[in-house]
Write an enzyme that holds these catalytic residues in place. Structure first.
Site, PDB file in Angstrom:
ATOM      1  N   ILE A  96       0.840  -1.193   0.000  1.00 17.99           N
ATOM      2  CA  ILE A  96       0.000   0.000   0.000  1.00 17.99           C
ATOM      3  C   ILE A  96       0.880   1.251   0.000  1.00 17.99           C
ATOM      4  O   ILE A  96       1.994   1.243   0.546  1.00 17.99           O
ATOM      5  CB  ILE A  96      -0.961  -0.009   1.211  1.00 17.99           C
ATOM      6  CG1 ILE A  96      -1.925   1.175   1.188  1.00 17.99           C
ATOM      7  CG2 ILE A  96      -0.209  -0.073   2.529  1.00 17.99           C
ATOM      8  CD1 ILE A  96      -3.033   1.092   2.244  1.00 17.99           C
ATOM      9  N   CYS A  97       0.404   2.298  -0.644  1.00 20.36           N
ATOM     10  CA  CYS A  97       1.033   3.612  -0.634  1.00 20.36           C
ATOM     11  C   CYS A  97       2.477   3.538  -1.160  1.00 20.36           C
ATOM     12  O   CYS A  97       2.731   3.023  -2.235  1.00 20.36           O
ATOM     13  CB  CYS A  97       0.956   4.202   0.768  1.00 20.36           C
ATOM     14  SG  CYS A  97       1.320   5.976   0.848  1.00 20.36           S
ATOM     15  N   GLY A  98       3.447   4.048  -0.398  1.00 22.51           N
ATOM     16  CA  GLY A  98       4.829   4.088  -0.855  1.00 22.51           C
ATOM     17  C   GLY A  98       5.410   2.736  -1.200  1.00 22.51           C
ATOM     18  O   GLY A  98       6.290   2.645  -2.063  1.00 22.51           O
ATOM     19  N   THR A 134       4.025   0.491  -2.885  1.00 30.12           N
ATOM     20  CA  THR A 134       3.743   0.218  -4.293  1.00 30.12           C
ATOM     21  C   THR A 134       4.768   0.903  -5.187  1.00 30.12           C
ATOM     22  O   THR A 134       5.131   0.384  -6.247  1.00 30.12           O
ATOM     23  CB  THR A 134       2.326   0.679  -4.691  1.00 30.12           C
ATOM     24  OG1 THR A 134       2.231   2.107  -4.587  1.00 30.12           O
ATOM     25  CG2 THR A 134       1.271   0.034  -3.809  1.00 30.12           C
ATOM     26  N   ALA A 158      -2.693  -1.002  -3.165  1.00 31.01           N
ATOM     27  CA  ALA A 158      -3.743  -0.095  -2.703  1.00 31.01           C
ATOM     28  C   ALA A 158      -3.217   1.313  -2.536  1.00 31.01           C
ATOM     29  O   ALA A 158      -2.016   1.538  -2.324  1.00 31.01           O
ATOM     30  CB  ALA A 158      -4.329  -0.593  -1.383  1.00 31.01           C
TER      31      ALA A 158
END
Length: 205
Positions: free
Chosen positions: A107-109, A111, A158
């Protein structure tokens, strides 16, 4: 048989992104097979890490001790070190998991780190925004989807502002809840619909 989900720990860990998932995995209430799953933390070392919220957490084990076949899933929360050498051991472990057909959820960074490592080049995925991933110069932009969470061939991705959607995708992959239970949970926490609460209470009857 007890299965273990591994939560990655590192400095600047985004506290708000993994809470729903970890709570749902560790809390046996409403689960199909209560007590069959547990979360264990893993770090690059056993040294304490400090989260974005200032909490100090000590990892249970190190990445070099973690083997994919001993895990049900590797969860990679967001962080501020994703684009540095400090995060390379975690993207390397994610690649090892995916190569072994063991799921990874990012999720977030996180990714962004996977994109930099080429792990999003051939899988449908999402992130904070298409522009966020394009900045890393990866080759998977045609597979980007503007959705809160996406799952494709063992990899969940995500947006950092979609922790509930992230958790739902994790629960679906781990097959923790019956569909009607998961629908009620999502209605409550994502849609803030009180009907979800009452539907969950009915499951206790």
């Amino acid at each position: 048989m007890m299965r273990t989900v591994h939560l990655a720990l590192y400095d600047t860990l985004a506290d708000w992104e993994y809470g729903y998932a970890v709570a749902g995995i560790n809390d046996p209430e409403f689960q199909k097979n209560p007590g069959s799953l547990a979360v264990t933390t893993v770090g690059a070392t056993r040294d304490p890490i400090t989260t974005r919220g200032g909490l100090r957490i000590i990892p249970d084990l190190t990445l070099d001790e973690l083997r994919p076949h001993d895990s049900a899933m590797l969860i990679l929360p967001g962080n501020d070190i994703w684009n540095t050498d400090a995060y390379a051991p975690f993207t390397g472990k994610a690649r090892e998991f995916l190569d072994a057909d063991v799921p990874v959820a990012a999720i977030c960074g996180a990714t962004g780190a996977l994109a930099s490592a080429g792990l999003l080049d051939d899988r449908t995925h999402t992130s904070n925004a298409a522009e966020f991933l394009e900045e890393v110069g990866y080759g998977g932009s045609a597979l980007y989807r503007d959705e809160p969470a996406v799952a494709d061939r063992g990899l969940i991705t995500a947006s950092g502002v979609a922790p509930v959607h992230f958790a739902r995708a994790i629960f679906e992959r781990l097959d923790i809840y019956e569909p009607e239970v998961l629908d009620a949970w999502f209605a409550l926490y994502a849609d803030r619909n009180p009907a979800g609460f009452y539907a969950l209470m009915e499951q206790q009857q």
